[in-house]
Design an enzyme around this catalytic site. Sequence first.
Site, PDB file in Angstrom:
ATOM      1  N   PHE A  32       0.799  -1.228   0.000  1.00 49.53           N
ATOM      2  CA  PHE A  32       0.000   0.000   0.000  1.00 49.53           C
ATOM      3  C   PHE A  32       0.832   1.278   0.000  1.00 49.53           C
ATOM      4  O   PHE A  32       0.344   2.338  -0.371  1.00 49.53           O
ATOM      5  CB  PHE A  32      -0.939   0.024   1.224  1.00 49.53           C
ATOM      6  CG  PHE A  32      -0.262   0.423   2.509  1.00 49.53           C
ATOM      7  CD1 PHE A  32      -0.007   1.767   2.789  1.00 49.53           C
ATOM      8  CD2 PHE A  32       0.142  -0.522   3.441  1.00 49.53           C
ATOM      9  CE1 PHE A  32       0.638   2.148   3.964  1.00 49.53           C
ATOM     10  CE2 PHE A  32       0.782  -0.152   4.611  1.00 49.53           C
ATOM     11  CZ  PHE A  32       1.030   1.190   4.866  1.00 49.53           C
ATOM     12  N   LYS A  91      -1.294  -6.846  -9.670  1.00 45.18           N
ATOM     13  CA  LYS A  91      -2.313  -6.840  -8.601  1.00 45.18           C
ATOM     14  C   LYS A  91      -1.894  -5.795  -7.568  1.00 45.18           C
ATOM     15  O   LYS A  91      -0.967  -5.993  -6.803  1.00 45.18           O
ATOM     16  CB  LYS A  91      -2.428  -8.205  -7.915  1.00 45.18           C
ATOM     17  CG  LYS A  91      -3.672  -8.235  -7.023  1.00 45.18           C
ATOM     18  CD  LYS A  91      -3.546  -9.010  -5.744  1.00 45.18           C
ATOM     19  CE  LYS A  91      -2.860  -8.368  -4.611  1.00 45.18           C
ATOM     20  NZ  LYS A  91      -3.581  -7.297  -3.899  1.00 45.18           N
ATOM     21  N   GLU A 110      -5.070  -3.811  -2.219  1.00 41.52           N
ATOM     22  CA  GLU A 110      -6.506  -3.525  -2.160  1.00 41.52           C
ATOM     23  C   GLU A 110      -6.799  -2.273  -1.329  1.00 41.52           C
ATOM     24  O   GLU A 110      -7.900  -1.734  -1.375  1.00 41.52           O
ATOM     25  CB  GLU A 110      -7.263  -4.745  -1.610  1.00 41.52           C
ATOM     26  CG  GLU A 110      -6.944  -5.155  -0.177  1.00 41.52           C
ATOM     27  CD  GLU A 110      -5.685  -6.020  -0.045  1.00 41.52           C
ATOM     28  OE1 GLU A 110      -4.813  -5.991  -0.943  1.00 41.52           O
ATOM     29  OE2 GLU A 110      -5.575  -6.713   0.990  1.00 41.52           O
ATOM     30  N   SER A 164       4.956  -7.069   3.312  1.00 45.91           N
ATOM     31  CA  SER A 164       5.495  -7.450   4.623  1.00 45.91           C
ATOM     32  C   SER A 164       6.243  -8.782   4.514  1.00 45.91           C
ATOM     33  O   SER A 164       5.954  -9.604   3.639  1.00 45.91           O
ATOM     34  CB  SER A 164       4.348  -7.571   5.624  1.00 45.91           C
ATOM     35  OG  SER A 164       3.428  -8.536   5.169  1.00 45.91           O
ATOM     36  N   CYS A 214       9.688   1.492   3.568  1.00 49.09           N
ATOM     37  CA  CYS A 214      10.550   0.368   3.939  1.00 49.09           C
ATOM     38  C   CYS A 214      11.978   0.855   4.198  1.00 49.09           C
ATOM     39  O   CYS A 214      12.789   0.119   4.724  1.00 49.09           O
ATOM     40  CB  CYS A 214      10.538  -0.706   2.870  1.00 49.09           C
ATOM     41  SG  CYS A 214      11.322  -0.150   1.364  1.00 49.09           S
ATOM     42  N   GLU A 260       8.907  -4.562  13.091  1.00 47.21           N
ATOM     43  CA  GLU A 260       8.656  -3.415  12.224  1.00 47.21           C
ATOM     44  C   GLU A 260       7.443  -2.652  12.746  1.00 47.21           C
ATOM     45  O   GLU A 260       6.392  -3.247  12.999  1.00 47.21           O
ATOM     46  CB  GLU A 260       8.388  -3.914  10.788  1.00 47.21           C
ATOM     47  CG  GLU A 260       8.186  -2.782   9.815  1.00 47.21           C
ATOM     48  CD  GLU A 260       8.036  -3.260   8.367  1.00 47.21           C
ATOM     49  OE1 GLU A 260       7.398  -4.310   8.147  1.00 47.21           O
ATOM     50  OE2 GLU A 260       8.558  -2.575   7.461  1.00 47.21           O
TER      51      GLU A 260
HETATM   52  P1  NAD Z   1       1.191  -6.722   2.923  1.00 45.42           P
HETATM   53  O1  NAD Z   1       2.178  -7.802   3.035  1.00 45.42           O
HETATM   54  O2  NAD Z   1       0.053  -6.690   3.876  1.00 45.42           O
HETATM   55  O3  NAD Z   1       0.531  -6.710   1.447  1.00 45.42           O
HETATM   56  C1  NAD Z   1       1.324  -6.749   0.285  1.00 45.42           C
HETATM   57  C2  NAD Z   1       0.537  -7.457  -0.817  1.00 45.42           C
HETATM   58  O4  NAD Z   1       0.301  -8.811  -0.425  1.00 45.42           O
HETATM   59  C3  NAD Z   1      -0.811  -6.834  -1.094  1.00 45.42           C
HETATM   60  O5  NAD Z   1      -1.005  -6.769  -2.483  1.00 45.42           O
HETATM   61  C4  NAD Z   1      -1.791  -7.774  -0.418  1.00 45.42           C
HETATM   62  O6  NAD Z   1      -3.033  -7.860  -1.089  1.00 45.42           O
HETATM   63  C5  NAD Z   1      -1.085  -9.110  -0.453  1.00 45.42           C
HETATM   64  N1  NAD Z   1      -1.374  -9.954   0.723  1.00 45.42           N
HETATM   65  C6  NAD Z   1      -1.566  -9.539   2.001  1.00 45.42           C
HETATM   66  N2  NAD Z   1      -1.762 -10.589   2.809  1.00 45.42           N
HETATM   67  C7  NAD Z   1      -1.668 -11.702   2.036  1.00 45.42           C
HETATM   68  C8  NAD Z   1      -1.775 -13.093   2.302  1.00 45.42           C
HETATM   69  N3  NAD Z   1      -2.010 -13.556   3.531  1.00 45.42           N
HETATM   70  N4  NAD Z   1      -1.634 -13.950   1.279  1.00 45.42           N
HETATM   71  C9  NAD Z   1      -1.392 -13.504   0.021  1.00 45.42           C
HETATM   72  N5  NAD Z   1      -1.302 -12.195  -0.278  1.00 45.42           N
HETATM   73  C10 NAD Z   1      -1.434 -11.290   0.704  1.00 45.42           C
HETATM   74  O7  NAD Z   1       2.011  -5.348   2.984  1.00 45.42           O
HETATM   75  P2  NAD Z   1       1.463  -3.856   3.112  1.00 45.42           P
HETATM   76  O8  NAD Z   1       0.937  -3.638   4.493  1.00 45.42           O
HETATM   77  O9  NAD Z   1       0.585  -3.529   1.963  1.00 45.42           O
HETATM   78  O10 NAD Z   1       2.815  -3.030   2.914  1.00 45.42           O
HETATM   79  C11 NAD Z   1       3.686  -2.705   3.949  1.00 45.42           C
HETATM   80  C12 NAD Z   1       4.833  -3.674   4.026  1.00 45.42           C
HETATM   81  O11 NAD Z   1       5.556  -3.667   2.801  1.00 45.42           O
HETATM   82  C13 NAD Z   1       5.868  -3.292   5.099  1.00 45.42           C
HETATM   83  O12 NAD Z   1       6.282  -4.450   5.751  1.00 45.42           O
HETATM   84  C14 NAD Z   1       6.997  -2.670   4.308  1.00 45.42           C
HETATM   85  O13 NAD Z   1       8.250  -2.728   4.938  1.00 45.42           O
HETATM   86  C15 NAD Z   1       6.956  -3.506   3.070  1.00 45.42           C
HETATM   87  N6  NAD Z   1       7.606  -2.826   1.963  1.00 45.42           N
HETATM   88  C16 NAD Z   1       8.843  -3.280   1.582  1.00 45.42           C
HETATM   89  C17 NAD Z   1       9.529  -2.641   0.572  1.00 45.42           C
HETATM   90  C18 NAD Z   1      10.877  -3.119   0.149  1.00 45.42           C
HETATM   91  O14 NAD Z   1      11.366  -2.678  -0.883  1.00 45.42           O
HETATM   92  N7  NAD Z   1      11.525  -3.990   0.897  1.00 45.42           N
HETATM   93  C19 NAD Z   1       8.953  -1.536  -0.078  1.00 45.42           C
HETATM   94  C20 NAD Z   1       7.689  -1.111   0.333  1.00 45.42           C
HETATM   95  C21 NAD Z   1       7.025  -1.772   1.356  1.00 45.42           C
END
Ligand code: NAD
Length: 492
Positions: free
Chosen positions: A152, A176, A179, A229, A284, A385
């Site tokens: 997000f 994708k 959401e 994450s 991140c 985090e």
């Molecule tokens: P998230 O893991 O909740 O969601 C990321 C994606 O995974 C979304 O598209 C979501 O729909 C999908 N998703 C979520 N839960 C899932 C599941 N159980 N099974 C399958 N798909 C699932 O992450 P977020 O809250 O949207 O973003 C924040 C996280 O992203 C933080 O941990 C941040 O550090 C990380 N991030 C990392 C970088 C990097 O380059 N390392 C960059 C930006 C964000």
Amino acid sequence: MHPQKPLLNYINGEWSTSKATEFLDVVNPATTSILSLVPLSPKDELDTAATAAAAAFVNWRRTPPTQRVQYLFKLKSLLEDNLEDLAHTITLECGKTLAESKGEWHRAIENVEVACGIPTLMQGYNLEDIARGIDEIMIRQPVGVTAVISPFNFPGMIPFWFFPYAIACGNTVIIKPSEKVPLTMQKVFELLEATALPQGVINLVNGAKEVVDAILEHPSIRAISFVGSSPVAHYVYSQGAAHGKRVQCQGGAKNPIIILPDADLEMTTRIAADSAFGCAGQRCLAASLAVTVAEARHSFTEAIASAAQTRVVGYGLDEGVQMGPVITHQSQVRIEQLIEQGTQEGAQVLVDGRGARIPGYERGNFIRPTVLQNVNPKSTIAHDEVFGPVLGLMHVETIEEAIALVNSSKWGNMACLFTSSGAAARQFRYQAEAGNIGINIGVAAPMAFFPFSGWKDSFYGDLHGQGRQAVEFFTQTKVVVERWPQYWSRQF
Ligand code: NAD
């Protein structure tokens, strides 16, 4: 955009209404007003997109790279012409300030520019006469249908770490988006449509876990790029690999910054505050722990507390605002609980941003910048985090202790050092276990022509996004050994 009308998918060159039975509200995190409805698309819609992408791949890979990049040149112009509107959309759904949203687009555009170099970036190499009359050639070919799953916090930039390279290399793509912030990709796909890319080359499927699981299992999808994450990154990595795909998964972080006594205090404080509190700490590459060394302790503690207290918090579209809300009410509650737990495990609250009420936006998900001092190295807040505007302070006496603290972490996304000593900088750069290193830099975000690195639990895979590594990820090498017998004995 209509609050009651569900967003559309974009499959095979057409906008389509999802047959989803579940929808989520897309919410403005500053006002909590509902912006739109996002469909949680069912599995078969991902299948339709994958089938379209597989069909499109046949002709797209045969389109000369010089022609493929013409669509990217058009996209770059369209992104620039629409930058204000695109930035406004990010602020609406994600909450960051307008300046931060614009910065995100500049990074996205930079990736399009780099991908336009594909006619040279994608070249292989060869060697004549590896044996008498025999030549060997390594060529790069696209892998096929690829998928991008994004988080997000950078709804615009993150898909651009991957898809411009993927399509420039001759692959087809399914995106994708998160959401929580699906509006930005609707806008991007309107621009992609305007470039007249052939149908099926790039597709948009909105949704959540069901779409991700369908991507992981789909036999036509050859490569997956994920950012989110770490638990989900690990899941996507292991499941994707189990289904025989190449996978790159960027995960979470807990980024330390080290402040040596010889650092420029004014500059360090400004940069550290921007890193910890910019984008409301939802980056991140946000500084999460500041480790002062020896006599840096008192001056930095005082200065960062003042910077935290004076940061202007509010609605990202309002003039003068320096920090917006966090993404959801659940996020706000989770962050406030982590602060509380931090204090129970030994830290003291130096600046308390909990319970923030912003005039005019009382319902928004606001937390003001928060600083905790004397963070216990064993505590939850030292390891988990937070992904919010919270900076924990720790103290050590030597740079060696500071580096040991950095390297004791399970995370490895970024580590920064503030100093005026070249020798200390060299020692840190050499020894710190993180994929992105900052020296007098607070957000060590690599330009598009470098890989967006990440180590340990912050990354699962081998090749990272952006630049040459993206080109390697989105191509498979083929080595050809050639002999032409009629030339064996001839003299030229
Ligand atoms: P998230 O893991 O909740 O969601 C990321 C994606 O995974 C979304 O598209 C979501 O729909 C999908 N998703 C979520 N839960 C899932 C599941 N159980 N099974 C399958 N798909 C699932 O992450 P977020 O809250 O949207 O973003 C924040 C996280 O992203 C933080 O941990 C941040 O550090 C990380 N991030 C990392 C970088 C990097 O380059 N390392 C960059 C930006 C964000």
